[in-house]
Each structure stands twice: as C-alpha cells, then as structure tokens.
Design an enzyme around this catalytic site. Structure first.
Site, mmCIF file in Angstrom:
data_model
loop_
_atom_site.group_PDB
_atom_site.id
_atom_site.type_symbol
_atom_site.label_atom_id
_atom_site.label_comp_id
_atom_site.label_asym_id
_atom_site.label_seq_id
_atom_site.Cartn_x
_atom_site.Cartn_y
_atom_site.Cartn_z
ATOM 1 N N GLU A 48 0.840 -1.205 0.000
ATOM 2 C CA GLU A 48 0.000 0.000 0.000
ATOM 3 C C GLU A 48 0.869 1.247 0.000
ATOM 4 O O GLU A 48 1.957 1.267 0.593
ATOM 5 C CB GLU A 48 -0.941 0.042 1.217
ATOM 6 C CG GLU A 48 -2.199 -0.787 1.049
ATOM 7 C CD GLU A 48 -2.187 -2.025 1.928
ATOM 8 O OE1 GLU A 48 -3.214 -2.698 1.987
ATOM 9 O OE2 GLU A 48 -1.147 -2.319 2.519
ATOM 10 N N THR A 49 0.362 2.257 -0.682
ATOM 11 C CA THR A 49 0.954 3.593 -0.675
ATOM 12 C C THR A 49 -0.123 4.572 -0.227
ATOM 13 O O THR A 49 -1.260 4.522 -0.711
ATOM 14 C CB THR A 49 1.462 3.990 -2.070
ATOM 15 O OG1 THR A 49 2.482 3.069 -2.476
ATOM 16 C CG2 THR A 49 2.031 5.393 -2.074
#
Length: 230
Positions: A48-49
């Site tokens: 995830e970013t």
C-alpha cells in the site's frame, strides 16, 4: 515530462526490536501526484501507498487516500497505523484520519501507534483456519490466484496468540507482510483480543471495544526516504 516525488518509507507492525514490519510508502499529495495516484502506487510496488491530501484541522484531522498496486481502498489498517505514527513523528500529530470509509481514530505513544476502526470497513477475506502454525508456514503464495485469503492457526488459543499469512492477488499483492484490516476483521469474527504473528515476523495486537469498534496497533519505525522519478 518525468516528475520526481519524495516517498517516505516506514515499516509498520515490526517486532519489539524494530525488525520486519510491512513497508508503507507515504506521499504528500501535490499537483505532481494529482490524478496519478494509482499509477504511482503501481510503480512503487509497496503493498500500500498512502497519499496525504491535507491536514483538515491542524492537531485534529488529516485526509488520506490508500492505494494498493491494483486499486484504491476505502480503508486499510497498516497504512492508517503507519501514517498516524509518521504524522506524530514529524510533529504534526492528529486524532483522526479521514478516509473514504469513515473517520479513523488514532493514538500514538513513542513508537507505538493504534487506530480504531470498524470491521465492516475491511475487505471481504476468505478465512483459512489451519491446524497448526507449521501448516500456515507451508502455504505457497503462488497457489492463490484470485481473491483475498487470510490463513491462520492458533499458537496458544487460551492466550489469543496466532500465526497468520495473507495473500491478495485481487489487490495486486502476492503476500502481505502485515495486514491490519484482516486483524480487525478476524477480531470481530472471533470476538476476542488477539496477538498476531504474521509474515516473516511482524506483530499485531487487537482489542475489541464492545461497540462494534476494534483497535489494532503495533510498532512503526522509519526506514528510508526515496526520490522517485515517475
């Protein structure tokens, strides 16, 4: 024309000595990232970013968006915990993260961060309860070709400790090192506090609060800052 953006990388849900943990990329939103969030998350390749859009109320709330390499999520656990810690570490702490799913309460003390969220905000997982931690260890990530799967087995059921792994090809994630959303959903499913050993050695702790809300937390550490040309 290529743009260079700064990406802060933290590791979320490390063990007590700061080892392991799930990497999280944190990007401060800007004109250079606008409408490119999914492409940036895919290029960076973290499970995830997070894009921190704005601090709505200084000292109170920040608005964030969360992307896997394949899709945007309305809520996710390890990005929320990691972002809460990072905001406090840079001396801009908040009490709430505003995410598409709802307002996520946060609390940070030194290297430990907690969030409070609702199980209905989490993705739908296929639960695989196995007989032993060794059975969890033996799973082949590449055997999972669709969906989102959380495999677990009790280490000590009386103490609430379990071994877990998560595979989410639907999100573009072969194997997730530590999954706060799944920890929340499993805590709701089992109705008890849990201590979870996931992945290579990440550690997550959960606590049901009795009103449909569940806390999940652990240790976060700064890892590195990179300048990504995208």
């Amino acid at each position: 024309m290529d743009e260079t953006i700064e990406v802060v990388v933290v590791r979320v849900f490390t063990d007590e000595s700061g080892r392991n943990g799930n990497e999280l990329g944190i990007v401060t939103s800007s004109p250079a990232t606008a409408s490119r969030e999914q492409d940036i998350a895919n290029a960076l390749g973290f499970s995830e970013t997070v894009f921190v859009d704005e601090v709505d109320e200084p000292g109170r709330a920040a608005r964030i968006r969360i992307f896997t390499p394949a899709k945007e999520l309305p809520f996710a656990g390890h990005p929320s915990v990691g972002t809460a810690w990072w905001l406090a570490d840079r001396r801009t702490p908040v009490d709430v993260l505003r995410e598409p799913a709802g307002e996520v309460e946060v609390a940070v003390a030194v290297d430990t961060a907690w969030i409070t969220a609702r199980a209905e905000w989490t993705p739908a997982f296929e639960w695989l309860e196995l007989k032993s931690p060794e059975d969890v260890d033996a799973l082949d990530p590449f055997a999972f070709t669709s969906g989102q799967h959380f495999a677990y087995a009790w280490i000590d059921e009386a103490a609430g400790t379990l071994r877990a792994r998560m595979f989410a090809p639907e999100m573009g994630i072969i194997e997730d090192e530590a999954t706060g959303a799944a920890a929340i959903a499993l805590t709701a499913r089992l109705g008890r506090p849990l201590s979870i050993l996931q992945g290579e050695g990440s550690q997550l702790a959960t606590e049901p609060l009795g009103d449909g809300r569940i806390r999940v937390g652990g240790t976060t550490v700064y890892d590195r800052t990179i300048d990504a040309t995208l």
